[in-house]
Design a protein around this motif. Structure first.
Motif, PDB file in Angstrom:
ATOM      1  N   ARG A  13       9.063  -0.881  -0.628  1.00 34.21           N
ATOM      2  CA  ARG A  13       7.711  -1.104  -0.813  1.00 34.21           C
ATOM      3  C   ARG A  13       6.692  -0.445   0.121  1.00 34.21           C
ATOM      4  N   THR A  14       7.257  -0.107   1.209  1.00 38.30           N
ATOM      5  CA  THR A  14       6.373   0.548   2.310  1.00 38.30           C
ATOM      6  C   THR A  14       6.054   2.031   1.913  1.00 38.30           C
ATOM      7  N   CYS A  17       3.689   1.732  -1.420  1.00 42.98           N
ATOM      8  CA  CYS A  17       2.292   1.463  -0.678  1.00 42.98           C
ATOM      9  C   CYS A  17       1.664   2.809  -0.079  1.00 42.98           C
ATOM     10  N   GLN A  45      -0.397  -8.768   2.127  1.00 39.38           N
ATOM     11  CA  GLN A  45       0.945  -8.037   2.464  1.00 39.38           C
ATOM     12  C   GLN A  45       0.725  -6.635   2.466  1.00 39.38           C
ATOM     13  N   LEU A  49       1.239  -3.696   5.438  1.00 41.44           N
ATOM     14  CA  LEU A  49       2.463  -2.771   5.383  1.00 41.44           C
ATOM     15  C   LEU A  49       1.490  -1.347   5.831  1.00 41.44           C
ATOM     16  N   ARG A  52       0.520  -1.153   9.390  1.00 44.07           N
ATOM     17  CA  ARG A  52       1.875  -0.802  10.291  1.00 44.07           C
ATOM     18  C   ARG A  52       2.018   0.813  10.034  1.00 44.07           C
ATOM     19  N   CYS A  53       1.957   1.184   8.848  1.00 43.49           N
ATOM     20  CA  CYS A  53       2.056   2.626   8.630  1.00 43.49           C
ATOM     21  C   CYS A  53       1.227   3.573   9.169  1.00 43.49           C
TER      22      CYS A  53
END
Length: 115
Positions: A13-14, A17, A45, A49, A52-53
């Motif tokens: 998912r990351t 995204c 959500q 994500l 954080r990335c």
């Protein structure tokens, strides 16, 4: 990524995204893509994500303690940290091209520095 599961043709998912953000999609548009694929993931959500990335590639801002304290209640109501809420606010203002509306300082901008 031990718990990574493939999503939208990406390894996780990351990764999905991040790739969709790199294509210029907003968190809402990314969430819509997930929904079209039958995966339930909220805009919140997605923002988490991406946040954080992006920390490893983006600029780090230091906010005055009073600003963080004033954000705390609104952040808590949203289930995020004051830093995450500040990131979301800033990203939303920039993405929606609302800088001039929020700052309301057009008369102070030098014609040479017009944006």
């Amino acid at each position: 990524m031990a718990n990574a599961r493939p999503a939208l043709g990406y390894d996780s998912r990351t990764a999905a995204c991040r790739a969709l953000q790199d294509q210029g999609l907003s968190p809402k548009a990314i969430a819509d893509r997930f929904a079209q694929a039958g995966e339930a993931i909220s805009t919140h959500q997605i923002s988490g994500l991406l946040s954080r990335c992006n920390r490893s590639k983006g600029a780090r801002l230091t906010l005055p303690r009073t600003v963080v304290e004033r954000l705390a209640l609104a952040a808590d109501a949203r289930g995020v940290t004051p830093d995450q809420l500040a990131e979301r606010l800033l990203a939303t203002v920039v993405e929606a091209n609302l800088i001039d509306a929020v700052l309301d300082d057009r008369d102070e901008i030098s014609p040479k520095k017009e944006v």
